[in-house]
Design a protein around this motif. Structure first.
Motif, PDB file in Angstrom:
ATOM      1  N   HIS A  26       0.791  -1.269   0.203  1.00 20.18           N
ATOM      2  CA  HIS A  26       0.051   0.058   0.143  1.00 20.18           C
ATOM      3  C   HIS A  26       0.803   1.247  -0.039  1.00 20.18           C
ATOM      4  O   HIS A  26       0.624   2.465  -0.845  1.00 20.18           O
ATOM      5  CB  HIS A  26      -1.164   0.059   1.271  1.00 20.18           C
ATOM      6  N   SER A  27       1.979   1.412   0.867  1.00 21.98           N
ATOM      7  CA  SER A  27       2.828   2.720   0.765  1.00 21.98           C
ATOM      8  C   SER A  27       3.643   2.626  -0.387  1.00 21.98           C
ATOM      9  O   SER A  27       3.763   3.812  -0.879  1.00 21.98           O
ATOM     10  CB  SER A  27       3.687   2.508   1.889  1.00 21.98           C
ATOM     11  N   SER A  29       2.292   1.826  -3.571  1.00 28.62           N
ATOM     12  CA  SER A  29       1.458   2.238  -4.349  1.00 28.62           C
ATOM     13  C   SER A  29       1.080   3.503  -4.185  1.00 28.62           C
ATOM     14  O   SER A  29       0.939   4.601  -5.069  1.00 28.62           O
ATOM     15  CB  SER A  29       0.304   1.229  -4.511  1.00 28.62           C
ATOM     16  N   ARG A  30       0.885   3.990  -2.993  1.00 30.05           N
ATOM     17  CA  ARG A  30       0.850   5.456  -2.699  1.00 30.05           C
ATOM     18  C   ARG A  30       1.895   6.244  -2.910  1.00 30.05           C
ATOM     19  O   ARG A  30       1.749   7.413  -3.591  1.00 30.05           O
ATOM     20  CB  ARG A  30       0.581   5.576  -0.915  1.00 30.05           C
ATOM     21  N   THR A  31       3.117   5.817  -2.776  1.00 32.06           N
ATOM     22  CA  THR A  31       4.409   6.505  -3.083  1.00 32.06           C
ATOM     23  C   THR A  31       4.224   6.807  -4.760  1.00 32.06           C
ATOM     24  O   THR A  31       4.667   7.871  -5.067  1.00 32.06           O
ATOM     25  CB  THR A  31       5.612   5.767  -2.946  1.00 32.06           C
ATOM     26  N   THR A  34       2.124   9.684  -5.605  1.00 26.45           N
ATOM     27  CA  THR A  34       2.302  10.963  -5.122  1.00 26.45           C
ATOM     28  C   THR A  34       3.353  11.199  -6.133  1.00 26.45           C
ATOM     29  O   THR A  34       3.421  12.635  -6.518  1.00 26.45           O
ATOM     30  CB  THR A  34       2.878  10.655  -3.688  1.00 26.45           C
ATOM     31  N   LEU A  50      -6.168   5.761  -8.868  1.00 26.08           N
ATOM     32  CA  LEU A  50      -6.622   5.068  -7.728  1.00 26.08           C
ATOM     33  C   LEU A  50      -8.127   4.247  -7.516  1.00 26.08           C
ATOM     34  O   LEU A  50      -8.377   3.729  -6.740  1.00 26.08           O
ATOM     35  CB  LEU A  50      -6.501   6.149  -6.592  1.00 26.08           C
ATOM     36  N   THR A  58      -9.378  11.718  -3.438  1.00 27.41           N
ATOM     37  CA  THR A  58      -8.005  11.494  -3.838  1.00 27.41           C
ATOM     38  C   THR A  58      -7.086  12.735  -3.154  1.00 27.41           C
ATOM     39  O   THR A  58      -6.116  12.426  -2.821  1.00 27.41           O
ATOM     40  CB  THR A  58      -8.043  11.758  -5.424  1.00 27.41           C
ATOM     41  N   TYR A  61      -6.268  11.272   0.321  1.00 25.03           N
ATOM     42  CA  TYR A  61      -5.270  10.292   0.196  1.00 25.03           C
ATOM     43  C   TYR A  61      -3.926  11.084  -0.171  1.00 25.03           C
ATOM     44  O   TYR A  61      -3.006  10.406   0.517  1.00 25.03           O
ATOM     45  CB  TYR A  61      -5.812   9.319  -1.101  1.00 25.03           C
ATOM     46  N   LEU A  62      -3.779  11.868  -0.885  1.00 25.72           N
ATOM     47  CA  LEU A  62      -2.343  12.366  -1.359  1.00 25.72           C
ATOM     48  C   LEU A  62      -2.027  13.483  -0.037  1.00 25.72           C
ATOM     49  O   LEU A  62      -0.725  13.887  -0.143  1.00 25.72           O
ATOM     50  CB  LEU A  62      -2.647  13.256  -2.566  1.00 25.72           C
TER      51      LEU A  62
END
Length: 78
Positions: A26-27, A29-31, A34, A50, A58, A61-62
């Protein structure tokens, strides 16, 4: 991210001796989203990637400021 991808990532993290808690799928994919947002300032593209139905989700999330994010989004043509 798929289970197979999570397993591969976990294996790499273990092989490198890194802290697995810092490298979760998860981290990662978040990276990625971002970085996409920072490079393009295209919130709509990130929203689509996303799978968010609301732009506000969104933005949250960001961790982007809502006013700044909406202003950038309005300036971006798709």
């Amino acid at each position: 991210m798929c289970r197979a991808c999570a397993a591969i990532l976990g294996h790499w993290v273990n092989e490198l001796g890194l802290d697995r808690a810092e490298y979760e799928t998860h981290s990662m994919s978040r990276t990625k989203v971002t970085l996409i947002y920072r490079r393009t300032k295209n919130l709509r593209a990130v929203q689509l990637l996303l799978g968010h139905s609301k732009l506000k989700s969104t933005v949250r999330y960001l961790g982007t400021e809502v006013d700044a994010a909406l202003e950038i989004s309005e300036q971006t043509e798709i």
